[in-house]
Enzyme design. Structure first.
Site, short mmCIF file in Angstrom:
data_model
loop_
_atom_site.label_atom_id
_atom_site.label_comp_id
_atom_site.label_asym_id
_atom_site.label_seq_id
_atom_site.Cartn_x
_atom_site.Cartn_y
_atom_site.Cartn_z
N ARG A 174 14.23 -1.37 9.49
CA ARG A 174 15.65 -1.22 9.79
C ARG A 174 16.30 -2.56 10.13
NH1 ARG A 174 17.48 3.94 10.93
NH2 ARG A 174 16.30 5.45 9.72
N ASP A 211 11.36 1.28 19.33
CA ASP A 211 11.29 2.23 20.44
C ASP A 211 10.52 3.51 20.11
OD1 ASP A 211 13.11 3.68 18.89
OD2 ASP A 211 14.70 3.69 20.40
N CYS A 213 15.63 7.57 22.00
CA CYS A 213 16.62 7.43 20.92
C CYS A 213 17.97 8.03 21.31
CB CYS A 213 16.12 8.12 19.65
SG CYS A 213 14.75 7.28 18.85
N HIS A 264 11.35 2.14 14.02
CA HIS A 264 12.04 1.41 15.09
C HIS A 264 11.03 1.04 16.17
CE1 HIS A 264 16.43 3.00 14.42
NE2 HIS A 264 16.29 1.79 13.93
N ASN A 324 20.77 3.37 19.16
CA ASN A 324 20.98 2.51 18.00
C ASN A 324 22.38 1.91 17.94
OD1 ASN A 324 19.24 5.08 16.18
ND2 ASN A 324 18.34 3.34 17.24
#
Length: 266
Positions: free
Chosen positions: A134, A165, A257, A163, A68
């Site tokens: 987000r 991913d 992540c 997200h 991120n």
């Protein structure tokens, strides 16, 4: 060999709740989280990857999720603008790390939310970008201008897949893993149009973060406990490496992540 950025879980923990996975009454075990993170670090090294380490910072428990931090293409680092104040303190540390290594640091306008590789993944020459929970869809146009590439915006509709991913993963030889139900109807059509050879992930394995995988040539590092997907990938000629990720799932993340590609695209 790829360079991959990790951040040790020295200060990791469930200190707040900013997604449906997080529950402050369900704490992560620091010892087990450290062991699982070290397992990922070791596996990346075993597979010949060069690992860079970002110094963890007190008071920023989610800094361990380096995906991120932003998006790296060539020597350009597009820094994240986090939506939640709990993570905004990470931004200066990410920016400093990249600036010290002579990356060209690009900031999006203040208030234009963008959460890095968490919501921006190249599939071939196309940059797929997720939005709603987000990242801000307005950031996608700016990314296209900055990176001079085609950006396809897809809306995420299930809050547990907040997200991109968490529900989509490009494969090295083309195609992608995905959990279709995480996208709205238009997003599903757009992905099917731009990405050939999609591998559908079953709901129960998507909930185990099966799509949150790190792809390295023929090797795919993914959370353990996803036998259906592993079998499908083995049939396609990939080598799957299942790792325990339970402590990071408590915060809404897993293998991907915890990693940032340097760069995602050359």
């Amino acid at each position: 060999m790829r360079k991959i950025l990790l951040c040790a879980p020295d200060h990791y923990g469930i200190e707040y709740e900013i997604n449906p996975w997080m529950d402050r009454t369900q704490k992560a075990s620091p010892e087990l989280a450290r062991s699982q993170w070290q397992g990922l670090h070791q596996k990346l090294r075993e597979l010949g990857q060069q690992v860079e380490l970002l110094p963890p910072q007190p008071g920023l428990p989610d800094m361990v999720f380096t995906a991120n931090a932003g998006l790296v293409t060539g020597n350009k680092f597009v820094r994240s603008n986090f939506r939640f104040k709990e993570r905004q303190g990470e931004e200066e540390h990410f920016e400093k790390w990249f600036a010290e290594r002579k990356y060209e640091v690009v900031r999006l306008p203040e208030g234009m939310f963008f959460e890095g590789e968490g919501d921006a993944l190249f599939c071939g020459e196309v940059l797929l970008c997720g939005y709603r929970f987000r990242s801000d869809i307005r950031s996608h146009q700016r990314l296209g201008e900055i990176l001079q590439c085609l950006v396809i915006s897809v809306e995420l509709v299930q809050d547990r897949f907040y997200h991109l991913d968490t529900c989509f993963c490009p494969l090295p030889r083309g195609g992608a893993l995905w959990y279709p139900q995480a996208f709205d109807e238009y997003g599903q059509r757009a992905i099917r149009h731009h990405v050939k050879e999609l591998v559908d992930v079953a709901s129960e394995e998507a909930m185990r973060f099966a799509c949150n995988a790190v792809t390295l040539g023929n090797d795919i590092i993914m959370p353990e406990g996803c036998p259906q997907l592993q079998e499908a990938l083995n049939r396609l000629g990939y080598n799957c490496h299942g790792l325990p990720m339970t402590e990071f799932m408590k915060a809404g993340g897993a293998c991907k992540c915890l990693t940032l590609l340097l760069p995602q695209k050359g």
